[in-house]
Design an enzyme around this catalytic site. Structure first.
Site, PDB file in Angstrom:
ATOM      1  N   GLY A   1       0.841  -1.203   0.000  1.00  0.00           N
ATOM      2  CA  GLY A   1       0.000   0.000   0.000  1.00  0.00           C
ATOM      3  C   GLY A   1       0.869   1.243   0.000  1.00  0.00           C
ATOM      4  O   GLY A   1       2.062   1.180  -0.302  1.00  0.00           O
ATOM      5  N   ASN A   2       0.292   2.374   0.308  1.00  0.00           N
ATOM      6  CA  ASN A   2       1.074   3.609   0.413  1.00  0.00           C
ATOM      7  C   ASN A   2       0.427   4.528   1.454  1.00  0.00           C
ATOM      8  O   ASN A   2      -0.579   4.172   2.055  1.00  0.00           O
ATOM      9  CB  ASN A   2       1.211   4.291  -0.955  1.00  0.00           C
ATOM     10  CG  ASN A   2      -0.134   4.640  -1.544  1.00  0.00           C
ATOM     11  OD1 ASN A   2      -0.854   5.464  -1.002  1.00  0.00           O
ATOM     12  ND2 ASN A   2      -0.497   3.988  -2.652  1.00  0.00           N
ATOM     13  N   TYR A   3       1.009   5.706   1.633  1.00  0.00           N
ATOM     14  CA  TYR A   3       0.612   6.573   2.753  1.00  0.00           C
ATOM     15  C   TYR A   3      -0.593   7.468   2.475  1.00  0.00           C
ATOM     16  O   TYR A   3      -0.928   8.317   3.299  1.00  0.00           O
ATOM     17  CB  TYR A   3       1.787   7.474   3.139  1.00  0.00           C
ATOM     18  CG  TYR A   3       2.965   6.735   3.723  1.00  0.00           C
ATOM     19  CD1 TYR A   3       2.842   6.035   4.913  1.00  0.00           C
ATOM     20  CD2 TYR A   3       4.202   6.756   3.080  1.00  0.00           C
ATOM     21  CE1 TYR A   3       3.920   5.363   5.456  1.00  0.00           C
ATOM     22  CE2 TYR A   3       5.289   6.083   3.610  1.00  0.00           C
ATOM     23  CZ  TYR A   3       5.137   5.391   4.801  1.00  0.00           C
ATOM     24  OH  TYR A   3       6.205   4.743   5.339  1.00  0.00           O
TER      25      TYR A   3
ATOM     26  N   ALA B   1      -3.613   7.548  -5.080  1.00  0.00           N
ATOM     27  CA  ALA B   1      -2.239   7.056  -5.196  1.00  0.00           C
ATOM     28  C   ALA B   1      -2.360   5.556  -5.500  1.00  0.00           C
ATOM     29  O   ALA B   1      -2.477   4.731  -4.593  1.00  0.00           O
ATOM     30  CB  ALA B   1      -1.483   7.301  -3.903  1.00  0.00           C
TER      31      ALA B   1
END
Ligand code: PMT
Length: 402
Positions: A208-210, A276
């Site tokens: 995943g990402n932030y 994102a």
């Protein structure tokens, strides 16, 4: 845009009440007609005489005037208002609003108000982050009220943290831009992506990402406030839209996000790709948890995810607007312009992770908007709500030119 607007200014009993004299002055100067409603406690912090002198109207505080028996109708006030702003909103007033505890004129007016309601909380940092305040603010958001987040700084207690009522100039600006923006996207269907995507590795792990979704949700709220019919395709986030009309479709992976976008893109006038999206996903998703002891998995093979913006760019028909984002760490403008062209976008919003306060998770962002003809507009660091307003302004300009 405040000229001629009827505004109910509700003041509750906190030290920040002294700032409402400035707020009232700004609203009146901008041409608004303001009716001040004060809770009994608010009068301990600023006098009704000051507020009535500045507004040119008697302040309403009690249900009736004791010596004449004159009844003050909260229902009439609620109907008269084009907007109601409660500033400062103390923890107690927020709790009463959230739960319909109608024991003073401010709350009865709030419950009767048909107009949009803006709430500017102000309290000590521990009160602000107490689960009951957090939950009550969440309830107010779910009623469609607009929360003007308090700022961080030194508080009356001399503690430093979040809880200072937003400055009167900024509150006046929020109201002004609210009226300014109203209905400029009426009749438009807007598709927005937001948040991260999660790409499953096994039942407990993912790539995943932030991304928190804050930027995309702010754009969705702003577009809805301007009258658009908004579909928000969102990856996993812990926030909700503030505007009640935003239609949220929750997805997890890039493939799910693509499917949801493809189902809605054809009928959309505008699409804004804020998500994102993970560029890669594991080639294989295991249906059981990878065990450290037993499994000798040292590497995860990845495959490329679909590029959602590029897919929509290839399908775009004349008259549709496609807006992308570029999140960069180096060669910002070259990379952004390259994405704009490759994905057939009409505009790209660049934000750089090199700028403090910009990008993932923050409440602020600093953007540049780049166009296919090489033109570019740079903006200073602002709250994501304000940035969303700038982006929607730029989109509205493109719509007018199209
Ligand atoms: O959610 P927040 O915490 O508020 O953070 C906001 C944000 C930093 C996520 C947001 O402002 C932002 O920059 N979003 C785009 C992030 C990104 O993936 O940028 P990119 O440069 O990798 O992608 C370029 C564009 O293509 C983006 O519009 C992206 O949505 C899109 N894309 C990317 C990859 C992919 N497989 N499919 C896509 O559609």
């Amino acid at each position: 845009m405040l000229k001629g607007k009827h505004i109910v200014l509700g003041i509750s009993g906190g030290i920040a009440a002294y700032k409402t004299a400035t707020l009232l002055r700004l609203l009146v100067k901008a041409g608004a007609e303001v009716q001040v409603v004060m809770t009994p406690n608010a009068k301990e912090f600023i006098t009704p005489v000051t507020m009535s002198a500045l507004s040119g109207k008697p302040v309403v505080s009690e249900f009736f005037t004791a010596n004449t028996g004159e009844w003050h109708s909260h229902v009439d006030l609620g109907l008269w208002a084009d907007a109601m702003i409660i500033a400062p909103a103390t923890a107690s007033t927020i709790a009463k609003m959230a739960n319909g505890v109608a024991d003073n004129m401010l709350i009865t007016t709030y419950l009767s108000a048909k107009a949009p309601v803006f709430v500017a909380p102000a309290m000590d940092l521990d009160m602000m982050r107490h689960p009951s305040t957090v939950r009550n603010l969440e309830l107010l958001r779910s009623y469609g009220n607009h929360i003007i987040e308090p700022a961080e700084g030194e508080l009356a207690s001399h503690l430093v943290g979040k809880g200072r009522m937003e400055e009167p100039e900024n509150i006046a600006k929020v109201l002004d831009s609210f009226f300014d923006c109203q209905q400029s996207l009426k009749g438009k269907k807007v598709l927005i992506t937001a948040g991260p995507t999660y790409e499953k590795i096994d039942p407990v792990r993912f790539i995943g990402n932030y991304s928190s979704g804050k930027m995309g949700y702010a754009i969705a709220d702003c577009a809805a406030a301007r009258g658009a019919d908004v579909t928000l395709v969102s990856g996993p986030v812990s926030i909700k839209p503030q505007h009640p009309s935003v239609n949220v479709i929750s997805v997890e992976s890039a493939k799910e996000m693509l499917q949801a976008c493809l189902s809605h893109f054809a009928e959309s006038d505008i699409a804004v790709m804020t998500a994102a999206v993970a560029d890669y996903a594991p080639a294989e998703v295991l249906d059981r948890k990878i065990k450290r002891e037993k499994d000798s998995l040292g590497t995860i093979n990845l495959v490329k995810n679909p590029d959602i913006a590029a897919t929509l760019g290839a399908e775009k028909r004349p008259g549709q607007l496609l807006v992308g984002f570029a999140l960069e760490t180096d060669h910002e403008f070259e990379n952004a312009v390259d994405k704009l062209r490759r994905k057939n976008l009409d505009m790209i919003v660049l934000n750089s992770l090199r700028v403090p306060g910009a990008g993932f998770r923050t409440d602020t962002n600093q953007i540049s908007i780049c166009y296919p003809d090489g033109n570019r507009t740079d903006f200073p660091l602002k709250s994501k709500t304000e940035v969303a307003g700038d982006i929607i302004d730029a989109i509205t300009c493109l719509c007018e030119k199209a």
